[in-house]
Design a protein around this motif. Sequence first.
Motif, short mmCIF file in Angstrom:
data_model
loop_
_atom_site.label_atom_id
_atom_site.label_comp_id
_atom_site.label_asym_id
_atom_site.label_seq_id
_atom_site.Cartn_x
_atom_site.Cartn_y
_atom_site.Cartn_z
N GLY A 114 0.82 -1.20 0.00
CA GLY A 114 0.00 0.00 0.00
C GLY A 114 0.86 1.25 0.00
O GLY A 114 2.06 1.20 -0.26
N THR A 124 -4.30 12.02 1.46
CA THR A 124 -5.10 10.81 1.59
C THR A 124 -4.96 10.01 0.31
O THR A 124 -5.23 10.52 -0.78
N VAL A 125 -4.51 8.76 0.45
CA VAL A 125 -4.27 7.92 -0.74
C VAL A 125 -5.22 6.73 -0.71
O VAL A 125 -5.10 5.85 0.14
N ARG A 126 -6.16 6.74 -1.64
CA ARG A 126 -7.08 5.60 -1.77
C ARG A 126 -6.79 4.78 -3.01
O ARG A 126 -7.23 3.64 -3.13
N SER A 127 -6.05 5.38 -3.94
CA SER A 127 -5.65 4.68 -5.17
C SER A 127 -4.44 5.38 -5.75
O SER A 127 -4.03 6.46 -5.27
N ASP A 130 -4.40 9.15 -6.70
CA ASP A 130 -4.19 10.18 -5.68
C ASP A 130 -2.73 10.59 -5.58
O ASP A 130 -2.41 11.55 -4.88
N THR A 215 -2.16 2.91 3.95
CA THR A 215 -3.42 2.44 3.36
C THR A 215 -3.11 1.33 2.36
O THR A 215 -2.28 1.50 1.47
N ILE A 217 -3.70 -0.10 -0.60
CA ILE A 217 -4.41 0.25 -1.83
C ILE A 217 -4.32 -0.83 -2.91
O ILE A 217 -4.98 -0.71 -3.95
N PHE A 218 -3.52 -1.86 -2.68
CA PHE A 218 -3.39 -2.95 -3.64
C PHE A 218 -4.06 -4.21 -3.10
O PHE A 218 -4.16 -4.39 -1.88
N SER A 267 -5.85 -1.64 8.69
CA SER A 267 -6.00 -1.81 7.23
C SER A 267 -5.10 -2.91 6.67
O SER A 267 -5.14 -3.16 5.47
#
Length: 272
Positions: A114, A124-127, A130, A215, A217-218, A267
């Motif tokens: 992530g 903020t990193v959701r993908s 970002d 986070t 994200i993967f 997470s």
Amino acid sequence: MAFGVRAFAATGIPVAVLTAVFVLAAASASARPVTVLAPELPPMMSADGAGREASIIGETLGACGHQVRFKVVPFGRHWNEFRNGAAVDAVATVPAGMAMPGARSIPYILYRNGASVLKSSGLTVRSLTDLAGKRVVAFAGAPDVLPGLRAAIPSFGDFRERADQMVHSNLLFAGRVDAVLADGLIFAEYNRQLQEKARVAGGLPFDPSQPVAFTAIFPPTPYAMVFRDESLRDDFDRCFAGLKAQGRIDAIDRATVARYAETVGDSYLPPR
């Protein structure tokens, strides 16, 4: 002369006990030392053969009566040495789809890659979208492992790969990158080591105790073992399934994650 359970039953020892003795004797006869090539990736696998992944592999093969010895080498070298015929019985941390000679086990561990950023950045990193325009560092070979990364690289303000993941922490805390793409636990462990280094040295040019947000994200990355001997692979798969059913694998995972909760929060592992 052949001696079996019936022959020994004449001694007066219950047949059920004798049967158990024979089963244990057979298991002991098939047990053997197992040498496993593994990459140094604390807290998954440390140089001395300890960690989350070491515990899962060691306890799984131990449940089948085997004694495990780890040969720990830099990440990536473990695959090459195994392919080149190193005198070992198995190699750990083999991703799905990687060609490797031998018998592949079922997946036994999930890594969670992530994005880690400084909380003070407000990012903020959701993908990966970002991270457009941001400075990003990742582990060597990450574009071949992390889905979508290669396509996203042109959108970053800067992208670099570094094999030494301690460098990732240095770069983030020094403000030279905006995000680190790596496994959350590995990143958190190198942060811990950096904080210890600062304590011993009386400080560093930057503050390694700055709060970090991770986070995942993967998608989770599953890894398998590959054994030279198919019968050892069968042992591993069978005993792993047993430990998983007992909740032992889950306990190892959650105990490791709990030590780094300040960085990875909730997470890293999926809900129960």
